[in-house]
Scaffold this motif. Structure first.
Motif, mmCIF file in Angstrom:
data_model
loop_
_atom_site.group_PDB
_atom_site.id
_atom_site.type_symbol
_atom_site.label_atom_id
_atom_site.label_comp_id
_atom_site.label_asym_id
_atom_site.label_seq_id
_atom_site.Cartn_x
_atom_site.Cartn_y
_atom_site.Cartn_z
ATOM 1 N N VAL A 221 -2.811 -3.574 -2.145
ATOM 2 C CA VAL A 221 -4.178 -3.310 -2.665
ATOM 3 C C VAL A 221 -5.206 -3.825 -3.102
ATOM 4 C CG1 VAL A 221 -3.317 -1.872 -4.441
ATOM 5 C CG2 VAL A 221 -3.570 -4.642 -5.096
ATOM 6 N N ALA A 222 -7.016 -3.262 -2.486
ATOM 7 C CA ALA A 222 -8.231 -4.287 -3.090
ATOM 8 C C ALA A 222 -8.430 -3.943 -4.282
ATOM 9 C CB ALA A 222 -8.624 -3.694 -1.767
ATOM 10 N N MET A 223 -9.192 -5.016 -5.185
ATOM 11 C CA MET A 223 -9.271 -4.338 -6.106
ATOM 12 C C MET A 223 -11.397 -4.775 -5.803
ATOM 13 S SD MET A 223 -7.404 -5.881 -9.329
ATOM 14 C CE MET A 223 -5.441 -5.402 -8.839
ATOM 15 N N ARG B 123 -1.455 -7.793 -0.821
ATOM 16 C CA ARG B 123 0.630 -7.131 -1.359
ATOM 17 C C ARG B 123 0.413 -6.766 -3.190
ATOM 18 N NH1 ARG B 123 2.067 -5.735 3.154
ATOM 19 N NH2 ARG B 123 3.642 -4.419 1.860
ATOM 20 N N MET B 124 0.789 -5.576 -3.011
ATOM 21 C CA MET B 124 1.355 -5.150 -4.789
ATOM 22 C C MET B 124 2.296 -6.341 -4.928
ATOM 23 S SD MET B 124 0.493 -3.422 -6.979
ATOM 24 C CE MET B 124 -0.101 -1.282 -5.940
ATOM 25 N N VAL C 220 -15.648 -7.024 -2.810
ATOM 26 C CA VAL C 220 -14.063 -7.427 -2.883
ATOM 27 C C VAL C 220 -13.592 -8.413 -3.662
ATOM 28 C CG1 VAL C 220 -11.966 -7.527 -2.132
ATOM 29 C CG2 VAL C 220 -14.118 -5.798 -1.379
ATOM 30 N N VAL C 221 -12.741 -8.513 -4.841
ATOM 31 C CA VAL C 221 -12.008 -9.136 -5.916
ATOM 32 C C VAL C 221 -10.490 -9.504 -5.799
ATOM 33 C CG1 VAL C 221 -13.876 -9.266 -7.246
ATOM 34 C CG2 VAL C 221 -12.441 -8.139 -7.832
ATOM 35 N N PHE D 90 0.489 2.325 2.799
ATOM 36 C CA PHE D 90 0.269 3.226 1.674
ATOM 37 C C PHE D 90 -0.836 2.217 0.449
ATOM 38 C CE2 PHE D 90 1.572 7.046 -0.765
ATOM 39 C CZ PHE D 90 0.805 6.517 -1.679
ATOM 40 N N PHE D 91 -2.267 2.140 0.423
ATOM 41 C CA PHE D 91 -3.283 1.379 0.194
ATOM 42 C C PHE D 91 -4.179 1.844 -1.129
ATOM 43 C CE2 PHE D 91 -6.861 -0.803 0.567
ATOM 44 C CZ PHE D 91 -6.982 -2.477 0.579
ATOM 45 N N GLY D 92 -4.183 1.145 -1.719
ATOM 46 C CA GLY D 92 -4.679 1.016 -3.315
ATOM 47 C C GLY D 92 -5.821 0.900 -3.121
ATOM 48 N N LEU D 93 -7.396 1.123 -3.218
ATOM 49 C CA LEU D 93 -8.167 0.865 -3.737
ATOM 50 C C LEU D 93 -8.962 1.458 -5.704
ATOM 51 C CD1 LEU D 93 -11.318 0.331 -2.998
ATOM 52 C CD2 LEU D 93 -11.660 1.828 -2.680
#
Ligand SMILES: Nc1ncnc2c1ncn2[C@@H]1O[C@H](COP(=O)(O)OP(=O)(O)O)[C@@H](O)[C@H]1O
Ligand SMILES: [Mg+2]
Length: 308
Positions: free
Chosen positions: A206-208, A219-220, A214-215, A35-38
């Motif tokens: 997550v990736a920000m 893992r959360m 990508v900064v 479950f990945f957050g962008l």
């Protein structure tokens, strides 16, 4: 095999007025079942990346695969693997909800799909709207149909681009319960959202993105644990002294100030006392995803305008 693999993606939009570099050398992989957050501010490039993933727009450079299928060279296979809920509400106003879902099923060559369509309608609280025309639905209801539409072909990889923007709390909860259940059943989920509380509760990694780069990619739990500062939180009725206002996150009467040590917390409280102000419900807590997000976005010398 990776669920999704972004390999050195660059995207440039050219127009007579000039060119915009929306993505620069973006690379990361998403594992099956994640479950990945962008995450990223408006204009960071999230929707551009998802459009490339969906095969709707071509990268200027680089390559994307879904379950090993190249989204350009092997479009049909990649598309079948993906269920995409787009950021923009697009639909045909003349069809009913059920017709919309049947047409979408047909697009994937699925004939008898009503059992699954009924299950989707039920899980998204749409059962009594099945016969309604799309144009009669409220924005929130249309959003639910978009989600159902993305799932008609039971895709193993589900991509949601700001699915809860402008949507009521009830739908957000219905939607998250459903998506979390699909994830538990083994579906991979890629989510972009401005609601960082939701991302924190749901995403395991997550990736920000910031200005197309990508900064952060973590893992959360690591992301939240790595921050060295705590947050001083309190309620106050008066206007905050300037020196604190400059550093604070203020929501109504709630004030939150990052503090790297006890001395800093003491100095904040001293400023309040000397201004004759009495904070209520004072607490010190570990940073949440919103704090970390603001910290990551503030880093570096690139000027930022963003909505958190
Ligand atoms: N079709 C387009 N033509 C020109 N510029 C675009 C287009 N789509 C997006 N952009 C620009 O690319 C950048 C990234 O936008 P977008 O991918 O929508 O970001 P996000 O989804 O993170 O808000 C922005 O500067 C935006 O203005
Ligand atoms: Mg977007």
């Amino acid at each position: 095999m990776k669920a999704i693999s972004f390999q050195s993606i660059t995207k440039q939009y050219d127009s007579p007025k000039g060119s915009v570099r929306a993505l620069s050398n973006v690379s990361f992989d998403i594992e099956p079942g994640e479950f990945f957050g962008l995450l990223g501010p408006n204009g960071a490039g999230k929707t551009s990346l998802i459009s490339i993933l969906a095969g709707l727009s071509a990268a200027s450079d680089g390559r994307v695969t879904v379950h090993g299928h190249d989204v350009q060279k092997d479009f049909a296979q990649a598309r079948r693997t993906l269920g995409i809920v787009p950021q923009e509400l697009v639909f045909d106003p003349f069809f009913s909800v059920r017709e919309t879902l049947r047409i979408q099923s047909g697009y994937f060559g699925i004939r008898q799909n009503d059992d699954w369509i009924d299950e989707l309608l039920h899980n998204l609280g749409l059962t009594d709207k099945a016969g309604a025309n799309m144009r009669q639905l409220s924005g929130g209801m249309k959003r639910r149909v978009l989600v159902a539409q993305a799932l008609v072909h039971r895709p193993p990889v589900i991509v949601l681009d700001e699915p809860t923007a402008g949507v009521d709390v009830e739908l957000r909860q219905t939607l998250w319960q459903f998506v979390a259940r699909l994830n538990k059943q083994g579906h991979t989920v890629l989510l972009t959202t401005h609601y960082l509380e939701e991302a924190e509760a749901l995403c395991s990694r997550v990736a920000m993105l910031k200005q197309g780069k990508v900064v952060a990619l973590q893992r959360m739990s690591e992301l939240l644990g790595a921050s060295t500062s705590n947050v001083l939180k309190f309620k106050i009725d008066a206007i905050l002294p300037e020196i604190l206002a400059a550093k604070a996150r203020v929501t109504g009467r709630i004030v939150q100030l990052p503090a790297s040590n006890a001395a800093e917390i003491e100095s904040y409280l001293t400023v309040l006392r000397e201004a004759g102000l009495y904070p209520e419900d004072v607490e010190i807590r570990r940073p949440d995803l919103e704090d970390v997000f603001l910290e990551v976005m503030a880093r570096g010398d690139v000027p930022q305008e963003f909505v958190a």
